[in-house]
Design a protein around this motif. Structure first.
Motif, PDB file in Angstrom:
ATOM      1  N   ALA A 129       2.564   3.876 -10.793  1.00  0.00           N
ATOM      2  CA  ALA A 129       1.117   4.565 -10.924  1.00  0.00           C
ATOM      3  C   ALA A 129       0.354   3.854 -12.210  1.00  0.00           C
ATOM      4  CB  ALA A 129       1.528   6.106 -11.506  1.00  0.00           C
ATOM      5  N   ALA A 130       1.004   3.441 -13.098  1.00  0.00           N
ATOM      6  CA  ALA A 130       0.519   2.803 -14.331  1.00  0.00           C
ATOM      7  C   ALA A 130      -0.162   1.331 -13.879  1.00  0.00           C
ATOM      8  CB  ALA A 130       1.540   2.626 -15.300  1.00  0.00           C
ATOM      9  N   ALA A 131       0.554   0.879 -12.899  1.00  0.00           N
ATOM     10  CA  ALA A 131       0.304  -0.566 -12.701  1.00  0.00           C
ATOM     11  C   ALA A 131      -0.666  -0.587 -11.233  1.00  0.00           C
ATOM     12  CB  ALA A 131       1.486  -1.577 -12.230  1.00  0.00           C
ATOM     13  N   GLY A 132      -1.072   0.601 -10.873  1.00  0.00           N
ATOM     14  CA  GLY A 132      -2.005   0.724  -9.760  1.00  0.00           C
ATOM     15  C   GLY A 132      -1.379   0.342  -8.380  1.00  0.00           C
ATOM     16  N   GLU A 133      -0.071   0.437  -8.220  1.00  0.00           N
ATOM     17  CA  GLU A 133       0.835   0.134  -7.075  1.00  0.00           C
ATOM     18  C   GLU A 133       1.230   1.234  -6.212  1.00  0.00           C
ATOM     19  OE1 GLU A 133       3.758  -2.613  -8.872  1.00  0.00           O
ATOM     20  OE2 GLU A 133       2.288  -4.087  -8.957  1.00  0.00           O
ATOM     21  N   LEU A 134       0.554   2.574  -6.443  1.00  0.00           N
ATOM     22  CA  LEU A 134       1.187   3.627  -5.637  1.00  0.00           C
ATOM     23  C   LEU A 134       0.894   3.283  -4.015  1.00  0.00           C
ATOM     24  CD1 LEU A 134      -0.088   6.482  -8.043  1.00  0.00           C
ATOM     25  CD2 LEU A 134       2.317   5.554  -7.685  1.00  0.00           C
ATOM     26  N   THR A 135       1.315   3.997  -3.174  1.00  0.00           N
ATOM     27  CA  THR A 135       0.699   4.202  -1.850  1.00  0.00           C
ATOM     28  C   THR A 135       0.204   5.606  -1.628  1.00  0.00           C
ATOM     29  OG1 THR A 135       2.519   2.733  -0.935  1.00  0.00           O
ATOM     30  CG2 THR A 135       1.483   4.382   0.676  1.00  0.00           C
ATOM     31  N   LEU A 136      -1.085   5.884  -1.257  1.00  0.00           N
ATOM     32  CA  LEU A 136      -1.689   7.071  -1.159  1.00  0.00           C
ATOM     33  C   LEU A 136      -1.419   7.371   0.480  1.00  0.00           C
ATOM     34  CD1 LEU A 136      -4.779   6.605  -3.194  1.00  0.00           C
ATOM     35  CD2 LEU A 136      -2.696   7.217  -3.887  1.00  0.00           C
ATOM     36  N   LEU A 137      -1.265   8.751   0.696  1.00  0.00           N
ATOM     37  CA  LEU A 137      -0.917   9.409   1.994  1.00  0.00           C
ATOM     38  C   LEU A 137      -2.063  10.448   2.217  1.00  0.00           C
ATOM     39  CD1 LEU A 137       2.717  10.063   1.186  1.00  0.00           C
ATOM     40  CD2 LEU A 137       1.826   7.822   2.124  1.00  0.00           C
ATOM     41  N   LEU A 155      -6.030   2.850  -7.768  1.00  0.00           N
ATOM     42  CA  LEU A 155      -4.636   3.869  -8.027  1.00  0.00           C
ATOM     43  C   LEU A 155      -3.739   3.175  -7.348  1.00  0.00           C
ATOM     44  CD1 LEU A 155      -6.160   7.458  -7.762  1.00  0.00           C
ATOM     45  CD2 LEU A 155      -5.906   5.942 -10.132  1.00  0.00           C
ATOM     46  N   ALA A 156      -4.036   2.383  -6.147  1.00  0.00           N
ATOM     47  CA  ALA A 156      -2.880   2.199  -5.269  1.00  0.00           C
ATOM     48  C   ALA A 156      -3.156   0.902  -4.559  1.00  0.00           C
ATOM     49  CB  ALA A 156      -3.065   3.216  -4.195  1.00  0.00           C
ATOM     50  N   LYS A 157      -1.901   0.272  -3.944  1.00  0.00           N
ATOM     51  CA  LYS A 157      -1.824  -0.957  -3.430  1.00  0.00           C
ATOM     52  C   LYS A 157      -2.322  -0.651  -1.812  1.00  0.00           C
ATOM     53  CE  LYS A 157       2.994  -0.481  -2.363  1.00  0.00           C
ATOM     54  NZ  LYS A 157       4.257  -1.188  -2.618  1.00  0.00           N
ATOM     55  N   GLN A 158      -2.307   0.603  -1.372  1.00  0.00           N
ATOM     56  CA  GLN A 158      -2.732   0.772   0.046  1.00  0.00           C
ATOM     57  C   GLN A 158      -2.882   2.471   0.234  1.00  0.00           C
ATOM     58  OE1 GLN A 158       0.256   0.159   3.118  1.00  0.00           O
ATOM     59  NE2 GLN A 158       2.196   0.658   1.820  1.00  0.00           N
ATOM     60  N   THR A 159      -3.620   2.615   1.014  1.00  0.00           N
ATOM     61  CA  THR A 159      -4.032   4.024   1.432  1.00  0.00           C
ATOM     62  C   THR A 159      -3.848   4.046   2.879  1.00  0.00           C
ATOM     63  OG1 THR A 159      -5.703   4.239  -0.331  1.00  0.00           O
ATOM     64  CG2 THR A 159      -5.908   5.957   1.622  1.00  0.00           C
ATOM     65  N   ILE A 160      -2.842   5.014   3.093  1.00  0.00           N
ATOM     66  CA  ILE A 160      -2.590   5.211   4.608  1.00  0.00           C
ATOM     67  C   ILE A 160      -3.316   6.492   5.154  1.00  0.00           C
ATOM     68  CG2 ILE A 160      -0.793   5.475   6.404  1.00  0.00           C
ATOM     69  CD1 ILE A 160       1.285   3.885   4.312  1.00  0.00           C
ATOM     70  N   HIS A 161      -3.881   6.415   6.194  1.00  0.00           N
ATOM     71  CA  HIS A 161      -4.885   7.569   6.676  1.00  0.00           C
ATOM     72  C   HIS A 161      -4.195   8.069   7.739  1.00  0.00           C
ATOM     73  CE1 HIS A 161      -8.821   9.313   8.182  1.00  0.00           C
ATOM     74  NE2 HIS A 161      -8.192  10.364   7.819  1.00  0.00           N
ATOM     75  N   PHE A 162      -3.376   9.286   7.638  1.00  0.00           N
ATOM     76  CA  PHE A 162      -2.406   9.839   8.769  1.00  0.00           C
ATOM     77  C   PHE A 162      -3.106  10.792   9.746  1.00  0.00           C
ATOM     78  CE2 PHE A 162       0.637   8.637   5.671  1.00  0.00           C
ATOM     79  CZ  PHE A 162       1.642   8.256   6.535  1.00  0.00           C
ATOM     80  N   GLY A 163      -4.616  10.963   9.309  1.00  0.00           N
ATOM     81  CA  GLY A 163      -5.290  11.957  10.164  1.00  0.00           C
ATOM     82  C   GLY A 163      -6.373  12.987   9.429  1.00  0.00           C
ATOM     83  N   ALA A 164      -6.293  14.367  10.044  1.00  0.00           N
ATOM     84  CA  ALA A 164      -6.907  15.264   9.385  1.00  0.00           C
ATOM     85  C   ALA A 164      -6.501  15.658   8.177  1.00  0.00           C
ATOM     86  CB  ALA A 164      -7.211  16.173  10.273  1.00  0.00           C
ATOM     87  N   VAL A 165      -7.196  16.590   7.411  1.00  0.00           N
ATOM     88  CA  VAL A 165      -6.554  17.294   6.136  1.00  0.00           C
ATOM     89  C   VAL A 165      -5.251  17.880   6.448  1.00  0.00           C
ATOM     90  CG1 VAL A 165      -7.115  19.276   4.528  1.00  0.00           C
ATOM     91  CG2 VAL A 165      -8.867  17.538   4.988  1.00  0.00           C
ATOM     92  N   GLY A 166      -4.274  17.844   5.646  1.00  0.00           N
ATOM     93  CA  GLY A 166      -2.981  18.115   6.058  1.00  0.00           C
ATOM     94  C   GLY A 166      -1.920  17.180   6.456  1.00  0.00           C
ATOM     95  N   ALA A 167      -2.662  16.239   7.139  1.00  0.00           N
ATOM     96  CA  ALA A 167      -1.712  15.080   7.608  1.00  0.00           C
ATOM     97  C   ALA A 167      -0.992  14.492   6.506  1.00  0.00           C
ATOM     98  CB  ALA A 167      -2.156  14.299   8.756  1.00  0.00           C
TER      99      ALA A 167
END
Length: 291
Positions: A129-137, A155-167
């Motif tokens: 988190a401090a290094a900006g290397e999280l993965t966002l789901l 904040l993150a090295k990647q953001t993965i979009h799983f779909g609609a809110v809740g996914a």
């Protein structure tokens, strides 16, 4: 630069907020323990006495808190974020690991206020988190995620979009349930090896090169060998049990059998009963040792 609110400065939230501040954004903060914000305030962030005040004038509002009850309070409490009446279109980004039911309810509350809700739990450790290397789901409308992406990239090295809110929350609960099962299982295996007289250093290092290796298995085995459960706590049994409870609640709603998850749940509950709720979760070997 954006006007950003960040609520929750725990092990993960502090590093995330620091990243946003270092990137030059104007940051307003709220945390129940105000002293957690000292270093950020010294760098120019504004500490506020309530989520309501912290959210004043925000373009994006992040939350990173412990559970459903804390999330409900910071958003819907009398001095919560929504009491500040954020402007329509404000991005509401909930990064906490929460129950699926509450995420959907909270998203509905945001929509009724014409706000843009992003379901955005994270994976990673505090140093990541401090290094900006999280993965966002992420679970979100594509256009909302696009608007938020420049700050999410901080904040993150990647953001993965799983779909609609809740996914995003569905994936986070699934993967945290798997982690609970893995950690409980390797603790059981290490207790077996210990009782049989094996050299635990050799066991842990051999595990790291075998097919059963995963980052959580290897990290947990090495902490068991070092008997290192009360310093540098990365994740507590109390939080793991909360996540397992939320995951099993979702599984019941979807009519999925969870024999392994239920066993892990019982092990973490026992560990908390033994008085180790705030140790590192590797302490779960004590449940196996107890027989």
């Amino acid at each position: 630069m954006a006007n950003v609110t960040f609520i929750g400065l725990g092990r993960m939230g502090l590093g995330m907020a620091q990243r946003l501040l270092t990137a030059g954004h104007r940051l307003r903060l709220y945390n129940r323990t105000a002293s957690r914000a000292t270093s950020l305030v010294e760098q120019g962030a504004t500490l506020c006495p309530s989520p309501k005040e912290a959210a004043q004038g925000a373009e994006l509002i992040f939350s990173m808190v412990s559970d459903d009850a804390a999330s409900r309070e910071v958003w819907l409490g009398a001095a919560g974020v929504f009491a500040s009446q954020p402007a329509p279109g404000t991005l509401v980004i909930e990064c906490s690991t929460l129950s699926h039911d509450w995420v959907l309810e909270l998203a509905g509350e945001a929509r009724r206020r014409s706000l843009s809700y992003i379901d955005c739990p994270v994976t990673g450790l505090p140093d990541m988190a401090a290094a900006g290397e999280l993965t966002l789901l992420a679970g979100a409308a594509a256009e909302d995620l696009t608007r938020a992406q420049p700050l999410l990239d901080v904040l993150a090295k990647q953001t993965i979009h799983f779909g609609a809110v809740g996914a995003g929350t569905v994936y986070k609960l699934m993967i945290n349930l798997q982690g609970a099962i893995q950690i409980a299982s390797i603790a059981e295996g290490m207790a077996l090896a210990e009782r049989a007289g094996l050299n635990l250093h050799a066991v842990a290092e051999t595990l790291a090169t075998g097919q059963a290796a995963s980052p959580q298995v290897v990290r947990t085995a090495r902490r068991i060998v070092a008997n290192d459960h009360d310093q540098n706590v990365l994740f507590t049994p109390q939080l793991r049990l909360k996540d397992v409870d939320y995951a099993l609640r979702l599984a019941r709603k979807l009519n999925i059998a969870t024999p392994f998850g239920t066993t892990a749940q019982a092990a973490y509950a026992k560990l908390c009963e033994l008085g180790h709720a705030h140790s590192n979760e590797s302490k779960i070997i004590e449940v196996a040792r107890a027989g």
